[in-house]
Design a protein around this motif. Structure first.
Motif, short mmCIF file in Angstrom:
data_model
loop_
_atom_site.label_atom_id
_atom_site.label_comp_id
_atom_site.label_asym_id
_atom_site.label_seq_id
_atom_site.Cartn_x
_atom_site.Cartn_y
_atom_site.Cartn_z
N GLY A 54 0.83 -1.20 0.00
CA GLY A 54 0.00 0.00 0.00
C GLY A 54 0.86 1.24 0.00
N GLY A 55 0.32 2.31 0.59
CA GLY A 55 1.12 3.50 0.83
C GLY A 55 1.52 4.29 -0.39
N GLN A 57 1.81 7.27 -2.65
CA GLN A 57 1.63 8.71 -2.52
C GLN A 57 1.68 9.35 -3.91
OE1 GLN A 57 3.79 10.76 0.62
NE2 GLN A 57 4.42 8.82 1.54
N TYR A 59 -1.10 11.27 -1.26
CA TYR A 59 -2.40 10.96 -0.68
C TYR A 59 -3.37 12.09 -1.02
CZ TYR A 59 0.51 7.97 2.34
OH TYR A 59 1.40 7.05 2.83
N ARG A 79 -5.56 6.22 13.28
CA ARG A 79 -6.52 5.67 12.31
C ARG A 79 -7.82 5.28 13.01
NH1 ARG A 79 -3.48 2.32 10.58
NH2 ARG A 79 -2.72 3.37 8.70
N PHE A 89 -10.09 4.26 5.21
CA PHE A 89 -8.71 4.18 4.72
C PHE A 89 -8.53 2.95 3.85
CE2 PHE A 89 -8.84 6.44 8.71
CZ PHE A 89 -8.13 7.60 8.42
N ASP A 91 -5.66 1.52 3.05
CA ASP A 91 -4.57 0.64 3.46
C ASP A 91 -4.16 1.00 4.88
OD1 ASP A 91 -2.66 2.82 3.44
OD2 ASP A 91 -2.51 2.62 1.28
N CYS A 93 -0.96 1.87 5.76
CA CYS A 93 0.30 2.60 5.77
C CYS A 93 0.20 3.79 6.71
CB CYS A 93 0.66 3.06 4.36
SG CYS A 93 2.36 3.65 4.21
N ALA A 96 -0.97 7.36 5.52
CA ALA A 96 -2.31 7.50 4.95
C ALA A 96 -3.27 8.25 5.87
CB ALA A 96 -2.88 6.12 4.62
#
Length: 600
Positions: A54-55, A57, A59, A79, A89, A91, A93, A96
């Motif tokens: 994931g993650g 960018q 974002y 989160r 969200f 993922d 990460c 995020a």
């Protein structure tokens, strides 16, 4: 962990953005992403540490676009908090969470972050605004250039990448050489480049379209002041144990850097409480002063760590210096830079993408001999201020002046080599002498001299360095200690020694503190590759053409080092050599072809 870059109120082509990203891809080889719109662009090079798939960018969230460099250690809690407020969200990460956190709390979003970071937020919901924010210690550097005529701003995680934007000049800051020799690298916001600044720790830069950026320093955390030595040691030990545990969490292998000193040995011991660990130490082939490998091995074996001994061949030093200077972007006079670069290369080659270090303990807990000397001199009513500043320098002020040409000496005569506001608070501000020195070390020397070195030279090899002693809770607790709990009875960082008792080997706990550095005094000798390299770089003709250093004064340094080697002379030659290499690298700078290839 990543590299970020971008521009605001400017026009930059996609090809130019790709070029800027390529210049720091070594710090984020796993993915590159950009977002662009008329007048602005954000970019990111990702080093995948958490949620490897994931993650991606930048974002985005409802007019908010974010690029982020660092690690948010409390991202699961953040989160969960944001999920309860209706956010979703894609993922897990860590970065995020930032767009939603900013949407909820605006510029105060940093108050809820526990970690190391440099963040850029582009908010187009109303009047376009760019926010740049850094963590409390300055662990993740962020450089920027503001053009007051075009009213545009460019930024990046590294200076060479920032110079990849067209129109950013490479002119040297006039007093830069004197500032460099006074503190081993420039302190404060000014870099060695006239047009380039660095965002200070715990700072937010807010730039609204068409307006001049506004810089805001955030308040540092405070903690209750423990009064009893045993209780203070227990609190520090418990806080460090908790922070080390948080910093060991990653989806990739994590290593420890163990120099053989108290600080890194303590981090290694605490990390080993959570499970098996790998420990890395660097030493130098041959027999040299200050060899700490036996202490590092003791510390590793004491806790059952797998020990990795890295050996650097002194004959290869000249081959490494140019890469080191390039990645730093400006000169740093400490020879440890070369060791750091080689050490993190070995960590990455062994398969590790994260490494915990013991940096910053001396600043937080009062561990330097210069702190002790100033503390004791001030208590006796003597002049502590001048000797303290001299201890920060490559060489004392009077000897610096003797190296300069008449013209350069006159040009810096009325310019303080360190930030004037910092010197004023250091000399006459609130608090005890030791408290003022601690704030100066944490606010100015630590980020400039240590943290940028660790960041740039670890990320040069795609390794994320994590620093338990820079964690907010640890720093707040260290700041709260009284003077006697820092320094007393001839001992530095008394509370940290108390916290380490029983966790590190007795030989490490009782040894005399020594610097973790390259033994340059012994290595810089006639006939060695390093000596020949310095001779080739510091030629009289070259110095005469530049007009800052007096060739005869530099020649006298070589003559003295050849027959009566000493630490100050050797460090001065190393510093001047590094400065001239930096001049070569960045005068009319375009990246050397060989380095481009290795970065990509």
């Amino acid at each position: 962990m990543c590299r970020i870059y971008g521009y605001f109120n400017s026009t930059v082509s996609p090809n130019e953005m790709r070029g800027v990203g390529a210049l720091q891809r070594h710090g984020g080889p796993d993915h590159t992403g950009t977002a662009r719109a008329p007048g602005w662009g954000l970019g990111n090079n990702r080093l995948a540490i958490v949620d490897l798939d994931g993650g991606r960018q930048p974002y985005r969230l409802d007019g908010i676009t974010v690029v982020f460099n660092g690690e948010i250690y409390n991202h699961d809690d953040v989160r969960a908090h944001l999920t309860r407020r209706g956010h979703h969200f894609a993922d897990r990460c860590d970065g995020a969470v930032i767009p939603a956190l900013y949407a909820e709390y605006g510029e105060r979003f940093t108050d809820l972050l526990d970690g190391m970071y440099a963040v850029a937020v582009l908010d187009t919901r109303e009047r376009p605004t760019l926010l740049l924010a850094t963590d409390e210690s300055g662990m993740k550097p962020l450089y920027h250039r503001w053009d007051p005529v075009a009213r545009s701003l460019h930024f990046s995680s590294e200076i060479p990448a920032l110079l990849g934007f067209e129109g950013i000049g490479t002119s040297e800051w006039g007093p830069g050489l004197d500032a460099y020799l006074a503190s081993k690298t420039p302190f404060g916001e000014q870099t060695m480049f006239e047009q380039i600044k660095v965002v200070p720790p715990a700072t937010t830069v807010r730039c609204v379209l068409g307006e001049t950026p506004v810089t805001t320093r955030r308040r540092t955390d405070s903690a209750p002041a423990p009064a009893e030595p045993d209780k203070a040691a227990d609190l520090v030990r418990d806080s460090l144990r908790t922070e080390v545990g948080k910093l060991l969490v990653a989806d990739v292998p994590v290593a420890l850097i163990t120099s053989g000193g108290l600080d890194s040995s303590l981090v290694t011991a605490l990390a080993a409480e959570y499970g098996p660990v790998h420990s890395f130490n660097i030493a130098y082939r041959g027999t040299w002063p200050f060899d700490e490998r036996h202490y590092a091995r003791q510390a590793a074996e004491h806790v059952g760590a797998v020990y990795h001994q890295v050996e650097l061949d002194p004959a290869t030093l000249p081959d490494r210096i140019e890469d080191v200077v390039w990645h730093l972007g400006q000169p740093n006079a400490d020879p440890i830079t070369v060791s750091t670069h080689a050490l993190f290369a070995a960590v990455r080659e062994a398969g590790f993408k994260v490494a915990l270090t013991g940096d910053a303990a001396d600043e937080v807990f009062g561990g330097y001999a210069r702190m002790r000397a100033a503390f004791e001199t001030a208590a006796a009513g003597g002049d502590w201020y001048t000797p303290y500043l001299d201890a920060l320098a490559v060489l004392p002020a009077g000897r610096r002046q003797a190296l300069y040409t008449d013209e350069y000496r006159a040009s810096v005569e009325d310019v303080p080599p360190l930030p004037a506001e910092a010197l004023a608070r250091l000399r006459e501000g609130e608090g005890t002498v030791l408290e003022r020195i601690t704030e100066f070390e944490l606010g100015y020397r630590l980020p400039a001299y240590h943290l940028r070195r660790v960041d740039h030279l670890s990320m040069a090899h795609s390794v994320e360095a994590r620093l338990p002693f820079c964690q907010r809770g640890v720093v707040a607790l260290g700041r709260a200690l009284s003077d006697p709990l820092r320094i007393g009875d001839g001992q530095v960082k008394r509370t940290l020694y108390g916290a380490a008792a029983g966790l590190v080997p007795d030989g490490v706990h009782s040894r005399v503190k020594q610097p973790f550095t390259l033994p340059v005094t012994a290595m810089l000798a006639p006939g060695t590759p390093l000596w020949e390299f310095a001779r080739d770089v510091l030629t009289p003709g070259r110095l005469r053409a530049a007009g800052r250093l007096e060739p005869a004064a530099v020649e006298a340094l070589f003559e003295s080092q050849a027959v009566r080697p000493d630490d100050t002379t050797a460090l001065t030659l190393w510093a001047l050599m590094t400065y001239e290499v930096w001049q070569d690298q960045f005068r009319g700078a375009t990246r050397p072809a060989g380095v481009v290839a290795s970065a990509a």
